[in-house]
Design a protein around this motif. Structure first.
Motif, short mmCIF file in Angstrom:
data_model
loop_
_atom_site.label_atom_id
_atom_site.label_comp_id
_atom_site.label_asym_id
_atom_site.label_seq_id
_atom_site.Cartn_x
_atom_site.Cartn_y
_atom_site.Cartn_z
N ARG A 169 -5.14 -8.44 15.65
CA ARG A 169 -5.05 -6.74 15.64
C ARG A 169 -5.31 -6.14 16.43
O ARG A 169 -5.84 -6.41 17.49
CB ARG A 169 -5.98 -6.60 14.35
CG ARG A 169 -5.76 -7.48 12.71
CD ARG A 169 -6.76 -6.27 12.18
NE ARG A 169 -6.47 -7.04 10.96
CZ ARG A 169 -6.82 -6.37 9.61
NH1 ARG A 169 -6.99 -5.32 9.23
NH2 ARG A 169 -7.00 -7.23 9.00
N ASP A 235 -2.73 -7.23 4.52
CA ASP A 235 -0.95 -7.36 3.74
C ASP A 235 -0.36 -5.58 4.51
O ASP A 235 0.34 -5.09 3.84
CB ASP A 235 -1.25 -7.01 2.23
CG ASP A 235 -2.22 -6.36 1.88
OD1 ASP A 235 -2.26 -5.69 2.11
OD2 ASP A 235 -1.51 -6.23 0.34
N LYS A 236 -1.18 -4.51 4.76
CA LYS A 236 -1.20 -3.56 5.27
C LYS A 236 -0.73 -3.82 6.92
O LYS A 236 -0.18 -2.63 7.55
CB LYS A 236 -2.07 -2.48 5.60
CG LYS A 236 -2.66 -1.68 3.94
CD LYS A 236 -1.55 -0.65 3.44
CE LYS A 236 -2.07 -0.70 2.11
NZ LYS A 236 -0.70 -0.22 1.13
N ILE A 237 -1.02 -4.68 7.43
CA ILE A 237 -0.15 -4.99 8.86
C ILE A 237 0.69 -5.45 9.24
O ILE A 237 1.39 -7.29 9.39
CB ILE A 237 -1.73 -5.68 9.55
CG1 ILE A 237 -3.04 -5.22 9.57
CG2 ILE A 237 -1.89 -5.38 11.12
CD1 ILE A 237 -3.18 -3.74 9.86
N SER A 238 1.58 -4.70 9.58
CA SER A 238 3.24 -5.56 9.26
C SER A 238 3.47 -5.36 11.03
O SER A 238 4.22 -6.28 10.89
CB SER A 238 4.26 -4.44 9.15
OG SER A 238 4.15 -2.95 10.10
N TYR A 243 0.46 -2.25 17.98
CA TYR A 243 1.10 -0.91 17.46
C TYR A 243 0.71 0.35 18.61
O TYR A 243 -0.07 0.27 19.40
CB TYR A 243 -0.07 -0.33 16.06
CG TYR A 243 -0.05 -0.74 15.19
CD1 TYR A 243 0.80 -0.13 13.82
CD2 TYR A 243 -1.09 -2.14 14.48
CE1 TYR A 243 1.33 -1.04 12.96
CE2 TYR A 243 -0.38 -2.49 13.19
CZ TYR A 243 0.74 -2.27 12.20
OH TYR A 243 0.57 -2.31 11.14
N VAL A 290 4.54 4.09 12.70
CA VAL A 290 4.57 2.36 12.02
C VAL A 290 2.99 2.61 11.68
O VAL A 290 3.04 2.44 10.65
CB VAL A 290 4.83 1.64 12.69
CG1 VAL A 290 4.86 0.28 11.98
CG2 VAL A 290 6.40 1.60 13.12
N ASP A 294 1.83 2.55 8.09
CA ASP A 294 0.63 1.19 7.24
C ASP A 294 -0.57 1.14 7.08
O ASP A 294 -0.99 0.65 6.59
CB ASP A 294 0.68 -0.06 8.52
CG ASP A 294 2.78 -0.31 8.87
OD1 ASP A 294 3.48 -0.41 7.99
OD2 ASP A 294 2.62 -1.47 9.56
N TRP A 295 -1.16 2.43 8.27
CA TRP A 295 -2.46 2.52 7.51
C TRP A 295 -3.16 3.74 8.15
O TRP A 295 -4.34 3.66 8.00
CB TRP A 295 -3.39 1.39 8.99
CG TRP A 295 -3.32 0.53 10.30
CD1 TRP A 295 -2.25 0.09 10.59
CD2 TRP A 295 -3.72 1.29 11.19
NE1 TRP A 295 -2.00 0.24 11.49
CE2 TRP A 295 -2.81 1.23 12.39
CE3 TRP A 295 -4.27 2.50 11.28
CZ2 TRP A 295 -3.13 1.48 13.82
CZ3 TRP A 295 -5.10 2.81 12.78
CH2 TRP A 295 -4.29 2.62 14.09
#
Ligand code: NAD
Ligand code: AKB
Length: 317
Positions: A169, A235-238, A243, A290, A294-295
């Motif tokens: 990440r 599953d929240k990390i698109s 980022y 974004v 996402d988070w």
């Protein structure tokens, strides 16, 4: 149900971010579960707070041995050469910033590590990217070796995630402002030096022009963003490149005016050097919708709040 305990290795732990991130991780995971490492032999700010090993990220074999010996499950890779130093030695910057990352990603794949953190930078953007509210996905043509290495690194992260399932990440940090550990050769370092100049000599000569706006962030926000990204469910990390995150945007003139409110006899002058061209190639502000979507990213510090906190803490030191 068995709970897997994480053991973390921070590489580049003696740097500007490394010290504060290591201390934050130790608070959360326990001192003995966070191994600090750096080329530097030791760091007084980390002394007594947990294990510290001297390690060169370029030595893959030794790094691999440490990962196995210490039962490491997560790596935070912070060792890099930043924008200003990178322009003085492009080959070294490319070599460290790329090979260091590839060594970590390879070991993560081989040892099936749980998570990897590796920061990118707003330096991925170049003169053709939008200047205001620069979006997550846009034209990206970096003009510094640092920016090129970060952009290539982002795609290596995505590749290792897609091809080998490595949960790596990343955040594109803006210029980071902090008072604990010194900055390591970036273009945004003026925004830290200005506080030391104001408090020690009541004056500062800035290496950027007065109207050079850049994206910036206070270190407590950057540490919180890092922990929140790493805590987020996979599953929240698109975004598996890196980022965009935003904190604030200001110019030398604006931060000077803010400092003047608290130190009335502060004098600011300007002598732009080679770093001006680097700053001019970057966006002035960043769109982070974004990351928010996402988070849940949201900064807490603006220019006045950060300035007051910096001056209070530096004065106490
Ligand atoms: P820094 O220069 O302060 O720290 C880097 C640390 O890495 C230093 O302590 C150095 O001794 C260590 N190091 C260098 N070569 C090494 C090697 N071969 N093996 C092991 N350690 C080595 O940098 P920083 O500001 O803390 O930045 C950390 C990361 O965050 C970098 O990837 C940087 O690009 C990124 N970043 C920083 C900022 C910022 O404003 N500080 C902004 C955007 C991105
Ligand atoms: C630098 O100025 O090089 C860093 C960065 C924005 O990546 N602070």
């Amino acid at each position: 149900m068995s709970v897997v305990k994480d053991k973390i290795l921070v590489i580049g732990a003696s740097g500007q971010i490394g010290v504060e991130l290591t201390l934050a991780l130790r608070k959360r995971y326990g001192n003995l579960n966070v191994v600090a490492s750096d080329l530097r032999e030791e760091n007084p700010l980390l002394k007594g707070s947990g294990p510290y090993v001297s390690l060169d990220v370029m030595n893959k074999e030794m790094l691999h041995v440490q990962v196995i010996r210490q039962n490491i499950t997560q790596i935070y890779l912070l060792a890099a050469i930043l924008s200003a130093t990178g322009e003085k030695n492009p080959n070294l910057a490319w070599h460290l910033n790329m090979q260091g990352l590839l060594n970590v990603l390879d070991i993560a794949r081989e040892e099936k590590l749980h998570k990897i953190y590796w920061p990118s930078s707003i330096a991925v953007f170049g003169p053709t990217s939008p200047k205001q509210h620069c979006p997550q996905q846009t034209i990206i043509e970096p003009s510094t070796v640092y920016g090129i290495s970060k952009y290539a690194g982002e795609f290596w992260c995505k590749y290792y995630h897609n091809r080998y399932g490595v949960d790596v990440r990343s955040l594109r940090y803006p210029g980071l402002i902090s008072y604990k550990s010194e900055p390591g050769g970036g273009t945004t370092d003026y925004a830290i030096e200005i506080f030391n100049g104001a408090l020690e000599d009541k004056k500062y000569r800035c290496f950027l022009k007065e109207d050079t706006f850049l994206p910036m962030m206070y270190m407590p926000d950057a540490i919180r963003a890092t922990l929140e990204l790493m805590d987020a469910p996979a599953d929240k990390i698109s975004v598996r490149t890196s980022y965009n995150i935003s904190g604030m945007s200001f110019s030398p003139k604006e931060i000077g005016a803010e400092i003047l409110k608290l130190i009335p006899d502060f004098k600011l002058s300007y002598a732009p050097d080679y770093r001006q061209a680097i700053a001019d190639s970057w966006p002035q502000s960043i769109d982070d919708t974004v990351a928010s979507g996402d988070w849940g990213w949201k900064p807490q510090y603006n220019l006045p709040k950060m300035t007051a906190d910096m001056i209070e803490n530096l004065s106490n030191n």
